[in-house]
Design a protein around this motif. Sequence first.
Motif, PDB file in Angstrom:
ATOM      1  N   TRP A 162       0.773  -1.167  -0.046  1.00  0.00           N
ATOM      2  CA  TRP A 162      -0.035   0.074  -0.002  1.00  0.00           C
ATOM      3  C   TRP A 162       0.820   1.343  -0.170  1.00  0.00           C
ATOM      4  N   ASN A 163       0.282   2.198  -0.760  1.00  0.00           N
ATOM      5  CA  ASN A 163       1.418   3.422  -0.635  1.00  0.00           C
ATOM      6  C   ASN A 163       1.305   4.192   0.626  1.00  0.00           C
ATOM      7  N   GLY A 164       0.439   3.813   1.370  1.00  0.00           N
ATOM      8  CA  GLY A 164       0.469   4.402   2.844  1.00  0.00           C
ATOM      9  C   GLY A 164      -1.170   4.427   3.265  1.00  0.00           C
ATOM     10  N   PHE A 165      -1.131   4.942   4.831  1.00  0.00           N
ATOM     11  CA  PHE A 165      -2.596   4.880   5.303  1.00  0.00           C
ATOM     12  C   PHE A 165      -2.536   6.299   6.040  1.00  0.00           C
ATOM     13  N   HIS A 166      -3.902   6.545   6.318  1.00  0.00           N
ATOM     14  CA  HIS A 166      -4.015   7.971   7.043  1.00  0.00           C
ATOM     15  C   HIS A 166      -5.507   7.813   7.870  1.00  0.00           C
ATOM     16  N   LEU A 167      -5.542   8.915   8.618  1.00  0.00           N
ATOM     17  CA  LEU A 167      -6.890   9.138   9.308  1.00  0.00           C
ATOM     18  C   LEU A 167      -7.428  10.025   8.356  1.00  0.00           C
ATOM     19  N   GLU A 183      -9.963   7.261  21.605  1.00  0.00           N
ATOM     20  CA  GLU A 183     -10.303   6.194  22.431  1.00  0.00           C
ATOM     21  C   GLU A 183     -11.674   5.666  21.639  1.00  0.00           C
ATOM     22  N   LEU A 184     -12.103   6.191  20.820  1.00  0.00           N
ATOM     23  CA  LEU A 184     -13.444   5.855  20.196  1.00  0.00           C
ATOM     24  C   LEU A 184     -13.133   5.291  18.870  1.00  0.00           C
ATOM     25  N   PRO A 185     -14.082   4.545  18.151  1.00  0.00           N
ATOM     26  CA  PRO A 185     -13.819   3.981  16.849  1.00  0.00           C
ATOM     27  C   PRO A 185     -13.438   4.990  15.841  1.00  0.00           C
ATOM     28  N   GLY A 186     -12.766   4.605  15.018  1.00  0.00           N
ATOM     29  CA  GLY A 186     -12.561   5.529  13.740  1.00  0.00           C
ATOM     30  C   GLY A 186     -12.086   4.592  12.438  1.00  0.00           C
ATOM     31  N   VAL A 187     -11.851   5.394  11.182  1.00  0.00           N
ATOM     32  CA  VAL A 187     -11.748   4.638  10.054  1.00  0.00           C
ATOM     33  C   VAL A 187     -10.339   5.044   9.587  1.00  0.00           C
ATOM     34  N   VAL A 188      -9.449   4.131   9.172  1.00  0.00           N
ATOM     35  CA  VAL A 188      -8.287   4.248   8.295  1.00  0.00           C
ATOM     36  C   VAL A 188      -8.334   4.017   6.976  1.00  0.00           C
ATOM     37  N   GLN A 189      -7.967   4.919   6.076  1.00  0.00           N
ATOM     38  CA  GLN A 189      -8.029   5.034   4.641  1.00  0.00           C
ATOM     39  C   GLN A 189      -6.458   4.446   4.107  1.00  0.00           C
ATOM     40  N   LEU A 190      -6.610   3.471   3.108  1.00  0.00           N
ATOM     41  CA  LEU A 190      -5.634   3.113   2.472  1.00  0.00           C
ATOM     42  C   LEU A 190      -5.594   3.331   0.834  1.00  0.00           C
ATOM     43  N   LEU A 212      -5.157  -5.804 -10.628  1.00  0.00           N
ATOM     44  CA  LEU A 212      -6.390  -5.487  -9.635  1.00  0.00           C
ATOM     45  C   LEU A 212      -7.370  -6.810  -9.902  1.00  0.00           C
ATOM     46  N   SER A 213      -7.523  -7.047 -10.999  1.00  0.00           N
ATOM     47  CA  SER A 213      -8.477  -8.411 -11.179  1.00  0.00           C
ATOM     48  C   SER A 213      -7.816  -9.697 -10.947  1.00  0.00           C
ATOM     49  N   ALA A 214      -6.428  -9.868 -10.523  1.00  0.00           N
ATOM     50  CA  ALA A 214      -5.989 -11.010  -9.939  1.00  0.00           C
ATOM     51  C   ALA A 214      -5.835 -11.077  -8.573  1.00  0.00           C
ATOM     52  N   VAL A 215      -5.279  -9.967  -8.008  1.00  0.00           N
ATOM     53  CA  VAL A 215      -5.034 -10.047  -6.629  1.00  0.00           C
ATOM     54  C   VAL A 215      -6.165 -10.313  -5.734  1.00  0.00           C
ATOM     55  N   SER A 216      -6.080 -11.302  -4.858  1.00  0.00           N
ATOM     56  CA  SER A 216      -6.938 -11.889  -3.950  1.00  0.00           C
ATOM     57  C   SER A 216      -7.138 -10.698  -2.776  1.00  0.00           C
ATOM     58  N   PHE A 217      -8.445 -10.877  -2.391  1.00  0.00           N
ATOM     59  CA  PHE A 217      -8.672  -9.979  -0.897  1.00  0.00           C
ATOM     60  C   PHE A 217      -7.769 -10.354   0.268  1.00  0.00           C
ATOM     61  N   ALA A 218      -7.667 -11.773   0.293  1.00  0.00           N
ATOM     62  CA  ALA A 218      -6.513 -12.230   1.230  1.00  0.00           C
ATOM     63  C   ALA A 218      -5.250 -11.455   1.167  1.00  0.00           C
ATOM     64  N   THR A 219      -4.656 -11.172   0.127  1.00  0.00           N
ATOM     65  CA  THR A 219      -3.280 -10.666   0.015  1.00  0.00           C
ATOM     66  C   THR A 219      -3.500  -9.073   0.160  1.00  0.00           C
ATOM     67  N   LEU A 220      -4.640  -8.581  -0.215  1.00  0.00           N
ATOM     68  CA  LEU A 220      -5.001  -7.117   0.039  1.00  0.00           C
ATOM     69  C   LEU A 220      -5.086  -6.936   1.733  1.00  0.00           C
ATOM     70  N   GLU A 221      -5.716  -7.638   2.160  1.00  0.00           N
ATOM     71  CA  GLU A 221      -5.751  -7.638   3.798  1.00  0.00           C
ATOM     72  C   GLU A 221      -4.641  -7.827   4.498  1.00  0.00           C
ATOM     73  N   ARG A 222      -3.806  -9.040   4.034  1.00  0.00           N
ATOM     74  CA  ARG A 222      -2.465  -9.074   4.824  1.00  0.00           C
ATOM     75  C   ARG A 222      -1.539  -8.008   4.496  1.00  0.00           C
ATOM     76  N   GLU A 223      -1.446  -7.282   3.385  1.00  0.00           N
ATOM     77  CA  GLU A 223      -0.496  -6.286   3.179  1.00  0.00           C
ATOM     78  C   GLU A 223      -1.114  -5.124   4.105  1.00  0.00           C
ATOM     79  N   LEU A 224      -2.225  -4.950   4.197  1.00  0.00           N
ATOM     80  CA  LEU A 224      -2.850  -3.767   5.052  1.00  0.00           C
ATOM     81  C   LEU A 224      -2.530  -4.063   6.666  1.00  0.00           C
ATOM     82  N   ARG A 225      -2.761  -5.061   7.000  1.00  0.00           N
ATOM     83  CA  ARG A 225      -2.271  -5.489   8.420  1.00  0.00           C
ATOM     84  C   ARG A 225      -0.827  -5.267   8.627  1.00  0.00           C
TER      85      ARG A 225
END
Length: 310
Positions: A162-167, A183-190, A212-225
Amino acid sequence: MMALAETEDDGFIYFPDGNASVARLLLARLVPEAFPGDPDVSGIVTARARYDLLDRPGAPVAVRLGATVFDVRHAGPAGRSREVEVRYRRDGADHRVRAGHVIMACWTSVTSYVLRDLPPEQAAAMRYGVKVPLVYARAAVRDWTAFAAARVSRVDTPTLYWNGFHLPPATRLGDYTSPRDPELPGVVQLMKTPNHPGLPMKEQYQAGREHLSAVSFATLERELRTAMVRALGPYGFDPGRDIAAITVNRWAHGYTYEYTSLDDAEVLGRPEAERPAALARRPLGRVTIAGSDAAPSPTPTPPSTRPTAP
Ligand SMILES: Cc1cc2nc3c(=O)[nH]c(=O)nc-3n(C[C@H](O)[C@H](O)[C@H](O)COP(=O)(O)OP(=O)(O)OC[C@H]3O[C@@H](n4cnc5c(N)ncnc54)[C@H](O)[C@@H]3O)c2cc1C
């Protein structure tokens, strides 16, 4: 309580739902009864649209959602015809309407196939650009105390997937206030711009689209984490505990193509009126061409550099 990313005084307005607010403001002017209370910039975020009032028989403006136009042509020669025939598909059935004027405001590459009586050179100009692919993700976090502990609202990760992430920028618009308490919930953008360095831009965009059409959600999620824990783990971030949900939007055809001096030197050497976007946006009879491809720019163009009308 801490307030990070206080950016609302920087002269910009940030809509928490992105450009949807712009479209909703336009709709509120076109079909006022669908937006009770006449919301303005500060009221649009929390305004509730009356979808049932968007498309009423006899109304001066009717907005018909879910209607895909597939055939637009003049009822006769384009220069002399008094009507345009528009065919569209909705709820599994084909429909036909006749219009005095038509504005084609979709991707011009699509327009080149849908608008049937275009001269071939104008259709070719409409297909010159290649849209830029993008992928956006949102991670809902149970809190954002790790950001507060690190004293950052944005992290760039140029060597990771990912290029980066931010609030999101802190925003207060009318009744809407973005989360202020870490302390409250939020959303992080990537965000990621999938590409293939070394290739010409158009080929990079095509390669990015294939990715984009080939990469799996699992890969996108792992890289995000991975990105988030590498940057914020030392500040107490635990992806297993802190991430509540993830959404990913793959924009195969995202931003409008912009000329670059690397790949479009010949085009940039022409007068503006002879470049592909200028040729593409020429009106045809009773049809006008609009949209960002007609600029061509995905973001607002400063008035001094805005192209003149054809
Ligand atoms: C992920 C992402 C983030 C962005 N972020 C920003 C930002 O922060 N700031 C900014 O200024 N810009 C941003 N942009 C760019 C901006 O959103 C676009 O430049 C702008 O929306 C393009 O406007 P448009 O009218 O050309 O096309 P669109 O907004 O794409 O509108 C075209 C419309 O035509 C419809 N359509 C297409 N084909 C047909 C058909 N055959 N029949 C009927 N309807 C059809 C589509 O459904 C769509 O509603 C972003 C773009 C993306 C993809």
